[in-house]
Design an enzyme around this catalytic site. Structure first.
Site, PDB file in Angstrom:
ATOM      1  N   CYS A 221     -32.428 -19.264 -24.211  1.00  0.00           N
ATOM      2  CA  CYS A 221     -33.004 -17.917 -24.258  1.00  0.00           C
ATOM      3  C   CYS A 221     -34.396 -17.878 -23.658  1.00  0.00           C
ATOM      4  O   CYS A 221     -34.892 -16.812 -23.294  1.00  0.00           O
ATOM      5  CB  CYS A 221     -33.106 -17.427 -25.693  1.00  0.00           C
ATOM      6  SG  CYS A 221     -31.584 -17.606 -26.599  1.00  0.00           S
TER       7      CYS A 221
ATOM      8  N   GLU B 157     -23.605 -35.909 -24.804  1.00  0.00           N
ATOM      9  CA  GLU B 157     -24.157 -34.750 -24.088  1.00  0.00           C
ATOM     10  C   GLU B 157     -23.921 -34.934 -22.588  1.00  0.00           C
ATOM     11  O   GLU B 157     -24.315 -35.936 -22.014  1.00  0.00           O
ATOM     12  CB  GLU B 157     -25.637 -34.595 -24.414  1.00  0.00           C
ATOM     13  CG  GLU B 157     -26.408 -33.639 -23.524  1.00  0.00           C
ATOM     14  CD  GLU B 157     -25.802 -32.241 -23.421  1.00  0.00           C
ATOM     15  OE1 GLU B 157     -25.326 -31.711 -24.459  1.00  0.00           O
ATOM     16  OE2 GLU B 157     -25.793 -31.681 -22.305  1.00  0.00           O
TER      17      GLU B 157
ATOM     18  N   ARG C 291     -32.255   8.817 -43.423  1.00  0.00           N
ATOM     19  CA  ARG C 291     -32.241   9.988 -44.309  1.00  0.00           C
ATOM     20  C   ARG C 291     -31.566  11.186 -43.631  1.00  0.00           C
ATOM     21  O   ARG C 291     -30.750  11.878 -44.227  1.00  0.00           O
ATOM     22  CB  ARG C 291     -33.684  10.337 -44.676  1.00  0.00           C
ATOM     23  CG  ARG C 291     -33.842  11.250 -45.853  1.00  0.00           C
ATOM     24  CD  ARG C 291     -35.269  11.766 -45.921  1.00  0.00           C
ATOM     25  NE  ARG C 291     -35.503  12.766 -44.897  1.00  0.00           N
ATOM     26  CZ  ARG C 291     -36.699  13.034 -44.361  1.00  0.00           C
ATOM     27  NH1 ARG C 291     -37.766  12.354 -44.720  1.00  0.00           N
ATOM     28  NH2 ARG C 291     -36.817  13.971 -43.439  1.00  0.00           N
TER      29      ARG C 291
ATOM     30  N   ALA D 209     -28.284 -26.852 -29.477  1.00  0.00           N
ATOM     31  CA  ALA D 209     -28.632 -26.333 -30.808  1.00  0.00           C
ATOM     32  C   ALA D 209     -27.605 -26.687 -31.888  1.00  0.00           C
ATOM     33  O   ALA D 209     -27.935 -27.313 -32.901  1.00  0.00           O
ATOM     34  CB  ALA D 209     -28.812 -24.815 -30.736  1.00  0.00           C
TER      35      ALA D 209
END
Lengths: 494, 494
Positions: free
Chosen positions: A55, A45, A460, A19
């Site tokens: 993943c 590589e 909240r 990636a």
């Protein structure tokens, strides 16, 4: 082959073809092209494949993906067609920063390659403890990590050999949970042994929900159970594991889900500093030192909330960091702004389904960072409660007490629960307060949320807890109240 | 009954017993209790029911919800048990702001009620055009809006009378799309007649996707087709509708999905100003003038991006505004920070499923607001493309050209597409840039997103479009670059 780059074109050498590396390679080419400059991009590589989704491997093993190739976003041929001089089976062994030269080894032997700009994107290696290896140094046949496509292929073969095997998973974090799903869906008996808790960066209440859902699906979850040793027959067949507490578990197969570590060993001695994790520490542009850049899983990154270096290797960061490093290596300007610690996964087997997400700091992490924080768990439903598709959801929110700054959230729940974390991640990215989160304009319709969205109810309620008695609240805090809505001053709460 | 409040306890009168009104009533009681003060809260509700989900009515009609009562969050008995003096069947007819007195009518006749603080939360009424009514002023039997529980009950009866009826829906916005889903799922033939486009606040490309999905499910969608008249038999049975263009459509039933209008008529002459929509314009605290507050669908609200008053009646705003108004009416301090125009819905019938969401400004809205904006449509998948559950998703992002400020986004796509809008809504709330959205740390795992999340790809591509040639970019803009990541300066792009 060539030593220092004596050609006319500037040469960018990228080490690593996944990636980060390939994002960098292509972005460098794009920038050069846009500027009308010719550059040469060489990528080295180690393996024979490029740009694959690590993943996605657990889902391939589980049977959701047909071929390992389906996980490959761009294969070597495609990268070459797009102009990258990609060399596969090429392992970088040494970097000489002064001479601007990389040494690599391939089937033909050792080579040297000069560069003008170097992008280090070597990724990470799965952690394989000594007890997983035999006297010959090889990992036992029934044991393996889940890091690359070869690992995936091996697990598919092991799981397919026969059903009903006892699969022990060492590690209860993301990969551990995902492999538990894969193994149970493949018809095996599964035990997860985890050092502390399952998904240990979650608040204990949420971690427990994950463990409960896994157990409901038939997975045995054993916490506080770090593996210490392995009993193996003379033929190298594993038979049982023993934890540091001395408990033993029979096992046919053992998944190593113990995390990954930056693949930076080959840089040792070349003068690049690494952090505690062993990861490189490039700046936001991906810069390490003159002409040297780094991106992806071989790097640490800055946590936006604490300013600290953290090691959070994720494909989504690798893509972004690679793009920035490639742009900058080619003379552009693009910054990677750090992370807020967002992550997501799920556990799904039969009707047992749970989405798990987090962002920012847990209460423990906030306290460890020296922040005066408070957290609160709130329960709700994923859709309006009267719809048949409503599922439980639990949201834990953390905020800093005096500044009211939002620090993090964690979400565990049914379909649609997980990606709710993105609203919180965005709020964290922008440095917003817990009041902002509580009062902002999030989407509501019955099939998607309750009219008071559960994430906002959670914020909240926490906001109300943070509010001191109006009598004791220093007026400067009232004056310095959050720039957006929310209480500027409030009555006392019981 | 009493005229001006002569009792010892302060009296808060709330007009309207739905989301805003009852939120206000309870918040006022909570604040008073926390401060150790006794107050009296009287709520007047025109109908016999309270706190119901109007947004849930189409799903009740579709068959997802068993009883209308299931849509009631709190019934009158519950409100009374919690301390509100709730009077149902009580229609407020007049307010005297000087005398601090409300006149209301119930089965027993007319009454006057004094107040110390008044909260106006009368909501909205469905728009019912003159052509929908007979000479007697009554709406024809086969025609009706979808606003309250009585409407819902009526539509359930009409749909149940026989299947295969031709249901014409006048209006192609949220309620129109939701009622098309309900009618087609109930086995009817459905035609949607819409004045401009289906979901007309969406960008045309996205609007078209909604229309296409509806048509794939068998719904006839006719755009540019405002209804002008209705042909009715002597018995009051509707037979056909005619549009302003003169086209006629046969129809057995006609849904009025033409929007709602603030129920503020009874205030006329009392001196409270209303906006273009007829809605009240309270400040962020819900304040109108001394002792008078307002919240919910009877109000306009401030758009945070333009600063303009807008009429965006939604249950989620009503709840928040009501809470703020109630808190402030009881002497607390809580602000509603306005809206960014977030909304969501879906169309779902058989395998045809589409989530539809928006936030901020569309390109047309931005331009109408005088902003120099640019928009871009990006396509992707809801999950990693190699998973079987991956569905198409389209994201349109709008940003201001020079400041790079994010202005809005719209999303149309499969399962999990819609709530992605919340991350954008959060970014808008915080005034972030398109670069922030492109580079922030959103959640990624294969079952939830692509490694470059499609919303971020959309933002990044738009960001790249906004970038002028570096040569012509004024340096002050570089200096004033976004506070977070993203290009501070970039190379020229083709």
């Amino acid at each position: 082959m060539t030593s220092t780059n004596s050609g006319k074109r500037e040469r960018i050498v990228v080490i690593g073809g996944d990636a980060a590396g390939m994002s960098a390679a292509h972005q460098a080419l794009r920038v050069a092209k846009a500027r009308g400059r010719e550059i040469e991009v060489v990528a080295l590589e180690r393996t024979g494949y490029t740009s694959y989704s690590a993943c996605g491997i657990p889902y391939w093993i589980a049977g959701d993906v047909e071929e390992g190739e389906d996980l490959v976003a761009r294969d070597p041929a495609r990268h070459r067609a797009m102009g990258v001089d990609l060399r596969t089976g090429a392992t970088a062994t040494r970097v000489d920063l002064d001479q601007k030269r990389v040494t690599y080894r391939d089937a033909d032997g050792e080579h040297e390659l000069g560069y003008d700009q170097l992008v280090v994107a070597t990724g990470a290696r799965a952690i394989v403890p000594a007890w997983a290896r035999g006297a010959d140094g090889e990992v036992y046949a029934g044991v393996g990590p889940v890091k690359d496509l070869d690992d995936g292929e091996a697990w598919i073969d092991r799981f397919a050999a026969r059903s009903g095997q006892h699969v022990v998973i060492a590690g209860g974090s993301y990969i551990g949970v995902e492999m538990a799903e894969a193994a149970v869906r493949r018809g095996h008996r599964v035990t997860v042994l985890t050092r502390s808790r399952v998904m240990s960066t979650l608040e204990p209440e949420l971690s427990k929900r994950v463990a409960d859902t896994m157990e409901a699906a038939g997975v045995e979850v054993v916490e506080d159970a770090e593996v210490q040793s392995l009993d193996v027959t003379g033929d190298g067949v594993i038979e049982k594991v023993t934890t540091v507490r001395g408990t033993t578990y029979s096992c046919d197969l053992l998944v190593l889900a113990l995390g990954i570590t930056p693949a930076t060993d080959f840089l040792s001695g070349c003068g690049l500093l690494v952090g505690k994790s062993g990861g490189l520490q490039p700046d936001a542009r991906g810069h390490l030192r003159d002409g040297v850049w780094a991106a992806g899983d071989c790097c640490e990154t800055r946590h936006r909330l604490t300013g600290e270096w953290v090691y959070l290797p994720l494909g989504t960061h690798a893509n972004k960091q690679g793009r920035a490093a490639g742009e900058n290596a080619a003379g552009g300007s693009l910054a990677f702004g750090g992370v807020v610690g967002t992550a997501i996964t799920r556990f799904a087997a039969d009707q047992h389904y749970l989405e798990i997400a987090r962002t920012g700091l847990s209460l423990a992490e906030a306290e460890a960072a020296g922040l005066d924080a408070e957290g609160l768990l709130t329960e709700g439903t994923t859709t309006s409660g009267y719809l048949p598709e409503a599922e439980p959801i639990a949201v834990h929110v953390v905020a800093e007490r005096v500044t009211r700054r939002l620090l993090g959230a964690q979400i565990v729940g049914g379909h649609g629960a997980g990606k709710r974390i993105d609203a919180v991640a965005a709020a964290l990215w922008g440095g917003m307060t817990v009041d902002d989160l509580a009062w902002m304009d999030l989407a509501y319709a019955p099939p998607f949320a309750t009219a008071w969205e559960v994430v906002q109810v959670a914020a909240r309620r926490l906001a109300e807890r943070l509010t001191p008695l109006v009598e004791v609240r220093p007026s400067r805090l009232v004056a310095g109240a959050p720039r957006t809505s929310g209480p500027a001053e409030r009555g006392s709460k019981p």
